[in-house]
Design a protein around this motif. Structure first.
Motif, PDB file in Angstrom:
ATOM      1  N   GLY A 158       1.116  -1.138  -0.258  1.00 52.69           N
ATOM      2  CA  GLY A 158       0.042  -0.039  -0.343  1.00 52.69           C
ATOM      3  C   GLY A 158       1.029   1.265   0.405  1.00 52.69           C
ATOM      4  N   ILE A 159       2.132   1.643  -0.293  1.00 51.78           N
ATOM      5  CA  ILE A 159       2.962   2.195  -0.146  1.00 51.78           C
ATOM      6  C   ILE A 159       2.482   3.486  -1.682  1.00 51.78           C
ATOM      7  CG2 ILE A 159       5.715   3.217  -0.302  1.00 51.78           C
ATOM      8  CD1 ILE A 159       6.473   0.317   1.623  1.00 51.78           C
ATOM      9  N   GLY A 160       2.145   2.778  -2.533  1.00 44.87           N
ATOM     10  CA  GLY A 160       2.279   3.220  -3.670  1.00 44.87           C
ATOM     11  C   GLY A 160       0.693   4.213  -3.428  1.00 44.87           C
ATOM     12  N   ALA A 161       0.111   4.072  -2.897  1.00 47.31           N
ATOM     13  CA  ALA A 161      -1.457   4.503  -2.507  1.00 47.31           C
ATOM     14  C   ALA A 161      -1.221   5.863  -1.425  1.00 47.31           C
ATOM     15  CB  ALA A 161      -2.663   3.679  -1.676  1.00 47.31           C
ATOM     16  N   ARG A 162       0.248   5.319  -0.832  1.00 49.56           N
ATOM     17  CA  ARG A 162       0.678   6.559  -0.013  1.00 49.56           C
ATOM     18  C   ARG A 162       1.447   8.125  -1.119  1.00 49.56           C
ATOM     19  NH1 ARG A 162       2.054   2.694   4.306  1.00 49.56           N
ATOM     20  NH2 ARG A 162       4.380   3.948   4.369  1.00 49.56           N
ATOM     21  N   LEU A 163       1.766   6.957  -1.749  1.00 45.99           N
ATOM     22  CA  LEU A 163       2.424   7.834  -2.252  1.00 45.99           C
ATOM     23  C   LEU A 163       1.557   8.784  -3.682  1.00 45.99           C
ATOM     24  CD1 LEU A 163       6.025   5.613  -4.421  1.00 45.99           C
ATOM     25  CD2 LEU A 163       6.677   8.105  -2.772  1.00 45.99           C
ATOM     26  N   GLY A 164       0.699   8.232  -3.513  1.00 46.73           N
ATOM     27  CA  GLY A 164      -0.270   8.868  -4.480  1.00 46.73           C
ATOM     28  C   GLY A 164      -0.076   8.072  -5.617  1.00 46.73           C
ATOM     29  N   GLY A 208      -0.808   2.932 -18.859  1.00 45.37           N
ATOM     30  CA  GLY A 208      -0.613   3.443 -17.645  1.00 45.37           C
ATOM     31  C   GLY A 208       1.295   3.019 -17.427  1.00 45.37           C
ATOM     32  N   VAL A 209       2.019   3.183 -16.346  1.00 47.70           N
ATOM     33  CA  VAL A 209       3.406   2.994 -16.449  1.00 47.70           C
ATOM     34  C   VAL A 209       3.486   2.589 -15.404  1.00 47.70           C
ATOM     35  CG1 VAL A 209       4.288   5.117 -17.534  1.00 47.70           C
ATOM     36  CG2 VAL A 209       3.062   5.084 -15.011  1.00 47.70           C
ATOM     37  N   ALA A 210       5.008   1.100 -15.508  1.00 47.55           N
ATOM     38  CA  ALA A 210       4.621  -0.019 -15.095  1.00 47.55           C
ATOM     39  C   ALA A 210       6.707  -0.490 -14.217  1.00 47.55           C
ATOM     40  CB  ALA A 210       4.437  -0.987 -15.531  1.00 47.55           C
ATOM     41  N   SER A 239      14.226   2.276  -3.805  1.00 47.99           N
ATOM     42  CA  SER A 239      13.949   3.865  -2.422  1.00 47.99           C
ATOM     43  C   SER A 239      13.274   3.816  -1.128  1.00 47.99           C
ATOM     44  CB  SER A 239      13.582   5.254  -3.334  1.00 47.99           C
ATOM     45  OG  SER A 239      13.947   4.644  -4.620  1.00 47.99           O
ATOM     46  N   VAL A 240      12.027   2.260  -1.446  1.00 40.64           N
ATOM     47  CA  VAL A 240      11.489   2.627  -0.072  1.00 40.64           C
ATOM     48  C   VAL A 240      11.977   0.813   0.886  1.00 40.64           C
ATOM     49  CG1 VAL A 240       9.160   3.435  -0.771  1.00 40.64           C
ATOM     50  CG2 VAL A 240       9.653   0.865  -1.106  1.00 40.64           C
ATOM     51  N   ASN A 241      12.523   0.103  -0.185  1.00 43.00           N
ATOM     52  CA  ASN A 241      12.595  -1.515   0.048  1.00 43.00           C
ATOM     53  C   ASN A 241      14.370  -1.364   1.081  1.00 43.00           C
ATOM     54  OD1 ASN A 241      12.819  -4.233   0.996  1.00 43.00           O
ATOM     55  ND2 ASN A 241      12.332  -4.443  -1.104  1.00 43.00           N
ATOM     56  N   MET A 276       7.035  12.419 -13.397  1.00 39.46           N
ATOM     57  CA  MET A 276       7.615  13.503 -14.573  1.00 39.46           C
ATOM     58  C   MET A 276       7.129  11.287 -15.708  1.00 39.46           C
ATOM     59  SD  MET A 276      10.541  15.400 -14.435  1.00 39.46           S
ATOM     60  CE  MET A 276      12.768  14.362 -14.373  1.00 39.46           C
ATOM     61  N   ASP A 277       7.804   9.866 -14.889  1.00 40.22           N
ATOM     62  CA  ASP A 277       7.138   8.960 -15.747  1.00 40.22           C
ATOM     63  C   ASP A 277       5.634   9.171 -16.361  1.00 40.22           C
ATOM     64  OD1 ASP A 277      10.322   7.973 -15.154  1.00 40.22           O
ATOM     65  OD2 ASP A 277       8.723   7.125 -13.856  1.00 40.22           O
ATOM     66  N   VAL A 278       4.734   9.682 -15.998  1.00 36.54           N
ATOM     67  CA  VAL A 278       3.833   9.677 -16.100  1.00 36.54           C
ATOM     68  C   VAL A 278       2.653  10.636 -17.278  1.00 36.54           C
ATOM     69  CG1 VAL A 278       1.491  10.212 -15.367  1.00 36.54           C
ATOM     70  CG2 VAL A 278       2.370   7.738 -14.272  1.00 36.54           C
TER      71      VAL A 278
HETATM   72  N1  RBF Z   1      11.048   2.370  -6.507  1.00 39.83           N
HETATM   73  C1  RBF Z   1      11.701   3.001  -6.367  1.00 39.83           C
HETATM   74  O1  RBF Z   1      13.130   2.431  -5.270  1.00 39.83           O
HETATM   75  N2  RBF Z   1      12.951   3.445  -7.632  1.00 39.83           N
HETATM   76  C2  RBF Z   1      12.011   4.049  -8.569  1.00 39.83           C
HETATM   77  O2  RBF Z   1      13.242   4.361  -9.792  1.00 39.83           O
HETATM   78  C3  RBF Z   1      10.940   3.462  -9.165  1.00 39.83           C
HETATM   79  N3  RBF Z   1      10.577   3.863  -9.956  1.00 39.83           N
HETATM   80  C4  RBF Z   1       9.096   3.729 -10.393  1.00 39.83           C
HETATM   81  C5  RBF Z   1       8.150   4.068 -10.959  1.00 39.83           C
HETATM   82  C6  RBF Z   1       7.140   3.402 -11.470  1.00 39.83           C
HETATM   83  C7  RBF Z   1       6.577   4.279 -12.720  1.00 39.83           C
HETATM   84  C8  RBF Z   1       6.277   3.508 -10.420  1.00 39.83           C
HETATM   85  C9  RBF Z   1       4.685   2.862 -10.865  1.00 39.83           C
HETATM   86  C10 RBF Z   1       6.551   2.645  -9.060  1.00 39.83           C
HETATM   87  C11 RBF Z   1       8.102   3.275  -8.886  1.00 39.83           C
HETATM   88  N4  RBF Z   1       8.757   2.732  -8.152  1.00 39.83           N
HETATM   89  C12 RBF Z   1      10.638   3.203  -7.885  1.00 39.83           C
HETATM   90  C13 RBF Z   1       8.558   1.896  -6.980  1.00 39.83           C
HETATM   91  C14 RBF Z   1       7.692   2.266  -6.384  1.00 39.83           C
HETATM   92  O3  RBF Z   1       8.381   2.140  -4.565  1.00 39.83           O
HETATM   93  C15 RBF Z   1       6.725   1.243  -5.535  1.00 39.83           C
HETATM   94  O4  RBF Z   1       5.681   1.709  -6.328  1.00 39.83           O
HETATM   95  C16 RBF Z   1       6.656   1.369  -4.630  1.00 39.83           C
HETATM   96  O5  RBF Z   1       6.708   1.852  -3.516  1.00 39.83           O
HETATM   97  C17 RBF Z   1       5.331   1.026  -3.768  1.00 39.83           C
HETATM   98  O6  RBF Z   1       5.412  -0.686  -4.172  1.00 39.83           O
END
Ligand code: RBF
Ligand code: MG
Length: 311
Positions: free
Chosen positions: A198-204, A239-241, A248-250, A301-303
């Motif tokens: 759920g970190i992604g949702a917290r990131l927005g 989408g972007v994957a 960065s989070v792990n 920016m990716d989006v």
């Molecule tokens: N996580 C990183 O640590 N480094 C990245 O460069 C990175 N780029 C991402 C780009 C996109 C388009 C997305 C959707 C996720 C990216 N993430 C990246 C993963 C992000 O840390 C992850 O979505 C959240 O931690 C939730 O799992």
């Protein structure tokens, strides 16, 4: 398209088979299937595909961990699109692998009640114990078994035969354009959407995490993708994957990369559903960002970059 797991009751009228593992249903496979469909049409027969699950290499060479180009349900979808009427997916076991080739042909002959009229396959296809069965053998036994051999030569693209192993290598090195051209469609990974932290949702940027099982993986990094919910394929999601370990989070770094996609114009729940991700374009490598804010900015920016196709 009906799916059977043995020959019993497959058809009440004559049919022609296309045989092989068919991982990917690439241009070479499609030539084999077209030969079976074409021959069947001339005879007023139906067309079946004879294939195996799991991939024979995973049974014969355990530990080899062969990456898969087309998840099982995708393979069936693609076969149906090729005009195949039914598929016989034999469980590939050590026992089946040990069956003498001659016996394998007798089994087809008898269990189909001699309704199987021909077998199309790659010219170098082998089957049965010691891989002793061949198209030549089928041709030599035609008068006894009633099975016509329909061998198909390789399909050459970019100077070499199209093969699953060549496409696996292309995917692994990120040659997605070559892979797409040989497959006849963009390379896609299909799997169930599973729960992340759920970190992604917290990131927005909420993400759908795809359980990719044994799929062949392109290089880690960020991709422009098209998402297709398998239960409503008319609906495609831009989408972007990210395929990666999320440095960065792990801090621990998962052993297995995570595949997750964010769909900017979609708000809803995909959990538990099958999702296909078509890999359209590599955008950038995954990076370790000093803060979540920096990561968030980069994803935004990716989006933007992918939406404007400024890549
Ligand atoms: N996580 C990183 O640590 N480094 C990245 O460069 C990175 N780029 C991402 C780009 C996109 C388009 C997305 C959707 C996720 C990216 N993430 C990246 C993963 C992000 O840390 C992850 O979505 C959240 O931690 C939730 O799992
Ligand atoms: Mg997620």
């Amino acid at each position: 398209m009906r799916i059977f797991h043995d020959f019993t009751g497959v058809a009440d009228r004559p049919f022609v088979l296309a045989a092989g593992v068919f991982d990917g249903i690439h241009a070479g496979h499609r030539a084999v299937i077209a030969r079976a469909v074409g021959t069947a049409d001339l005879m007023g027969a139906s067309t079946g595909v004879l294939t195996f699950f799991p991939h024979p290499a995973t049974v014969l060479l355990p530990g080899k961990n062969l990456p898969v180009l087309a998840e099982r349900s995708l393979k069936f979808e693609l076969l149906a699109q090729c005009g195949v009427d039914f598929c016989i997916e034999l469980p590939f076991t050590k026992e089946l692998a040990a069956m003498p080739a001659r016996e394998f042909l007798s089994m087809i002959e008898n269990k189909s009640m001699r309704r199987c009229k021909g077998i199309a396959a790659g010219w170098d296809w082998t089957f049965g114990a010691g891989r002793a069965g061949s198209m030549k053998m089928i041709a030599e036994l035609e008068n006894q078994t009633g099975l016509r051999a329909l061998p198909v030569g390789p399909v050459l693209m970019d100077g070499a035969p199209v093969s699953s192993s060549r496409i696996r290598a292309a995917v692994a090195e990120g040659a997605l354009d070559s892979a797409a051209s040989w497959l006849g469609r963009p390379y896609e990974i299909r799997g169930t959407v599973i729960r992340g932290a759920g970190i992604g949702a917290r990131l927005g940027f909420p993400t759908a995490n795809v359980d990719y099982d044994k799929a062949a993986l392109p290089p880690m990094g960020v991709y422009g993708v098209e998402g297709i919910p398998v239960d409503s394929p008319g609906r495609t999601l831009d989408g972007v994957a990210n395929l990666g370990v999320r440095p960065s989070v792990n801090p621990e770094q998962t052993a297995r990369p995570v595949l997750e996609a964010h769909f900017p114009d979609f708000s809803g729940d995909l959990y538990g559903r099958m999702l296909s991700l078509r890999f359209e374009k590599f955008l950038r490598p995954e990076k370790k960002f000093p803060s979540l804010d920096a990561l968030r900015e980069q994803i935004a920016m990716d989006v933007r970059q992918w939406k404007s196709r400024a890549v």
